[in-house]
Design an enzyme around this catalytic site. Sequence first.
Site, PDB file in Angstrom:
ATOM      1  N   GLY A   1      -7.316 -13.319   9.282  1.00 31.28           N
ATOM      2  CA  GLY A   1      -7.195 -14.192  10.445  1.00 31.28           C
ATOM      3  C   GLY A   1      -5.753 -14.582  10.652  1.00 31.28           C
ATOM      4  N   SER A   2      -5.544 -15.719  11.288  1.00 30.73           N
ATOM      5  CA  SER A   2      -4.188 -16.139  11.642  1.00 30.73           C
ATOM      6  C   SER A   2      -3.457 -16.733  10.436  1.00 30.73           C
ATOM      7  CB  SER A   2      -4.264 -17.180  12.755  1.00 30.73           C
ATOM      8  OG  SER A   2      -4.973 -18.303  12.285  1.00 30.73           O
TER       9      SER A   2
ATOM     10  N   GLY B   1      -4.782 -19.148   7.525  1.00 29.86           N
ATOM     11  CA  GLY B   1      -4.553 -18.606   6.182  1.00 29.86           C
ATOM     12  C   GLY B   1      -3.961 -19.650   5.242  1.00 29.86           C
TER      13      GLY B   1
ATOM     14  N   GLU C   1      -5.181 -11.502   4.774  1.00 34.08           N
ATOM     15  CA  GLU C   1      -4.711 -10.482   5.720  1.00 34.08           C
ATOM     16  C   GLU C   1      -4.455 -11.184   7.038  1.00 34.08           C
ATOM     17  OE1 GLU C   1      -3.989  -7.485   5.013  1.00 34.08           O
ATOM     18  OE2 GLU C   1      -4.858  -7.372   3.023  1.00 34.08           O
TER      19      GLU C   1
ATOM     20  N   CYS D   1      -3.662  -6.793  14.414  1.00 34.47           N
ATOM     21  CA  CYS D   1      -2.627  -7.401  13.577  1.00 34.47           C
ATOM     22  C   CYS D   1      -1.378  -6.538  13.497  1.00 34.47           C
ATOM     23  CB  CYS D   1      -3.184  -7.648  12.189  1.00 34.47           C
ATOM     24  SG  CYS D   1      -3.899  -6.171  11.464  1.00 34.47           S
TER      25      CYS D   1
HETATM   26  P1  NAD Z   1      -8.425 -17.367  13.133  1.00 31.27           P
HETATM   27  O1  NAD Z   1      -7.468 -17.650  12.051  1.00 31.27           O
HETATM   28  O2  NAD Z   1      -8.441 -18.222  14.328  1.00 31.27           O
HETATM   29  O3  NAD Z   1      -9.915 -17.409  12.564  1.00 31.27           O
HETATM   30  C1  NAD Z   1     -10.358 -16.560  11.541  1.00 31.27           C
HETATM   31  C2  NAD Z   1     -11.573 -17.145  10.878  1.00 31.27           C
HETATM   32  O4  NAD Z   1     -11.245 -18.327  10.193  1.00 31.27           O
HETATM   33  C3  NAD Z   1     -12.718 -17.522  11.791  1.00 31.27           C
HETATM   34  O5  NAD Z   1     -13.884 -16.972  11.222  1.00 31.27           O
HETATM   35  C4  NAD Z   1     -12.734 -19.047  11.744  1.00 31.27           C
HETATM   36  O6  NAD Z   1     -14.003 -19.597  11.941  1.00 31.27           O
HETATM   37  C5  NAD Z   1     -12.284 -19.290  10.325  1.00 31.27           C
HETATM   38  N1  NAD Z   1     -11.722 -20.600  10.037  1.00 31.27           N
HETATM   39  C6  NAD Z   1     -10.996 -21.404  10.852  1.00 31.27           C
HETATM   40  N2  NAD Z   1     -10.603 -22.526  10.173  1.00 31.27           N
HETATM   41  C7  NAD Z   1     -11.076 -22.396   8.896  1.00 31.27           C
HETATM   42  C8  NAD Z   1     -10.979 -23.181   7.713  1.00 31.27           C
HETATM   43  N3  NAD Z   1     -10.306 -24.332   7.668  1.00 31.27           N
HETATM   44  N4  NAD Z   1     -11.567 -22.713   6.591  1.00 31.27           N
HETATM   45  C9  NAD Z   1     -12.230 -21.542   6.578  1.00 31.27           C
HETATM   46  N5  NAD Z   1     -12.367 -20.754   7.669  1.00 31.27           N
HETATM   47  C10 NAD Z   1     -11.785 -21.172   8.809  1.00 31.27           C
HETATM   48  O7  NAD Z   1      -8.184 -15.826  13.525  1.00 31.27           O
HETATM   49  P2  NAD Z   1      -8.751 -14.993  14.737  1.00 31.27           P
HETATM   50  O8  NAD Z   1      -8.190 -15.543  16.013  1.00 31.27           O
HETATM   51  O9  NAD Z   1     -10.216 -14.821  14.625  1.00 31.27           O
HETATM   52  O10 NAD Z   1      -8.115 -13.551  14.435  1.00 31.27           O
HETATM   53  C11 NAD Z   1      -6.860 -13.178  14.892  1.00 31.27           C
HETATM   54  C12 NAD Z   1      -5.825 -13.226  13.778  1.00 31.27           C
HETATM   55  O11 NAD Z   1      -6.226 -12.381  12.712  1.00 31.27           O
HETATM   56  C13 NAD Z   1      -4.473 -12.692  14.220  1.00 31.27           C
HETATM   57  O12 NAD Z   1      -3.455 -13.509  13.718  1.00 31.27           O
HETATM   58  C14 NAD Z   1      -4.422 -11.320  13.576  1.00 31.27           C
HETATM   59  O13 NAD Z   1      -3.131 -10.814  13.372  1.00 31.27           O
HETATM   60  C15 NAD Z   1      -5.151 -11.546  12.305  1.00 31.27           C
HETATM   61  N6  NAD Z   1      -5.648 -10.272  11.771  1.00 31.27           N
HETATM   62  C16 NAD Z   1      -5.062  -9.758  10.633  1.00 31.27           C
HETATM   63  C17 NAD Z   1      -5.474  -8.512  10.132  1.00 31.27           C
HETATM   64  C18 NAD Z   1      -4.852  -7.907   8.893  1.00 31.27           C
HETATM   65  O14 NAD Z   1      -5.461  -7.036   8.294  1.00 31.27           O
HETATM   66  N7  NAD Z   1      -3.662  -8.331   8.474  1.00 31.27           N
HETATM   67  C19 NAD Z   1      -6.486  -7.817  10.781  1.00 31.27           C
HETATM   68  C20 NAD Z   1      -7.049  -8.363  11.925  1.00 31.27           C
HETATM   69  C21 NAD Z   1      -6.627  -9.602  12.401  1.00 31.27           C
END
Ligand code: NAD
Length: 489
Positions: free
Chosen positions: A239-240, A244, A261, A295
Amino acid sequence: MTSTTGADRDYVPDVRTLTIDNRQVQPEGAAWDVYNPATEQVLATVAGASSKQVDDAVSAARKAFGRWSSMSGHERAAAIHRFADVLEARTDKLLASIVNEVGTPVSLAEGLQVKLGLMHLRWQAEAAKKDRTLHLGGYDQPVPTMSDVTHYPVGVVAAITGYNYPLNLAIFKFGAALAAGCTVVLLPSPRTPLTTLLFGDLSREADLPDGVFNVLVGDAEVGQQLTSHPGVDKVSFTGSDAVGAKIMEQAATNLNGVTLELGGKSASIVLPGTDVESLATETHLRWSRNGAQGCAALARLLVHESLYDRFLEASAEGFEQMRVGDPWDPKTNIGPMIRPDHRERVQGFIDEALGAGGKALLSVDRPLPESGWYVNPVLLGNLPHDARAVQQEIFGPVAVIVPFSDTDEAIRLANDTAYGLAANVWSPDLEEGRRVAERLRAGTVWINGGGAMRPDAPFGGSGRSGVGRELGEWGIHEYLEPRHIQWRV
Ligand code: NAD
């Protein structure tokens, strides 16, 4: 109506149940609507796990861990292959679910998610069979001994995925964790939970042992409870970077390790001598795929000043070929943004850059569909390197172009963001491309395109792009601990 792939564009998975201990369980937490970002219609109303259901899923995974981890690698491989067989038989359903809930263009959903994801899962199944014992041999201090290093699975894994590629992001985690002998509680993004709910249901059909693979859905609060749960041993998150950082803190409650990631601001460097006429179109079609909601989108173009004008001229064709619109149209390569607030955020980057003297050097200006959260792609230039659009992950169809005067400057600019995920180097000289690659802070460097995520090569980054690696042996080792066994001789 069916698409050219045979998948049904009206299909929405009807599974609304959690999978806990191999049973379908009605969720008892808060409910929310899941939208189709291309039509703005509600696809489904989904309820999340209650706090007790998070506990139940973790206990089921913990109870299952002893048996699953003591099975032979070959037995685990057979179970993972069975799961892959079941998923493969439902390719059309998975594909339709992804297109409808994420808005991923159908050709991309088919290639980059379903086919790639299943190929990775098969590789991970085979990796379960591998003997990883290291024989270190003799050591004389303080007395003569011999040593081996074996490995043991870390335990219960909390796996959380982002919205943009719900199928393969999940497989990268649970395939490796199950192969290593861990058990899993999987939690997808609440914006795109339907494909993952379907996984849970299909795992029961694959006859995985009870409790080995559990699926919850829920919001950030559910994610927080799961990642700080005392019954969890490892947290794997995609995620973001902002979330993270919170995940790391939450996992620290139990001093658990994390695999993170996260995002990127990956550079595509065009070195002198490159045949820009033949690469410009590919470059643009690649950074913009899935609306750059990826990403590793190479949306920061660093072009040698001697090629800058020619590169821009040659880029017009790439922009002409971009098709924004209905993700079910096989010609589309840019679907909608996931939600209106994300579209506003992307538009905000464009407006801010243009307001501060940046220029839209190339854009697609065809009318957008009436419904759906679309943004037309744009290439921004004339921006200082510290501009937000140059430094931050936009996650929408906006690229920036920056000229450089020599290779050292290109490397300095490429490394001058907080991220370190991926990069591409264009050069007619492979040796020069490799020399530049070795100086880039990036977990993956492609030379002259390619762009593949191989199942046997690591993927991940450093800095704000994350911690650890997925895929290949590196991905399996995220879920293993080394154990030194020494005996006296
Ligand atoms: P996000 O960070 O908004 O959310 C990801 C997940 O985190 C969701 O399931 C959300 O419900 C959960 N979440 C939110 N707050 C939390 C907390 N406090 N504790 C536990 N879980 C929590 O990300 P997004 O908008 O869904 O995805 C996009 C991001 O993911 C972009 O930054 C992208 O670059 C990244 N990404 C990285 C890779 C990689 O392999 N490096 C691959 C795909 C996407």
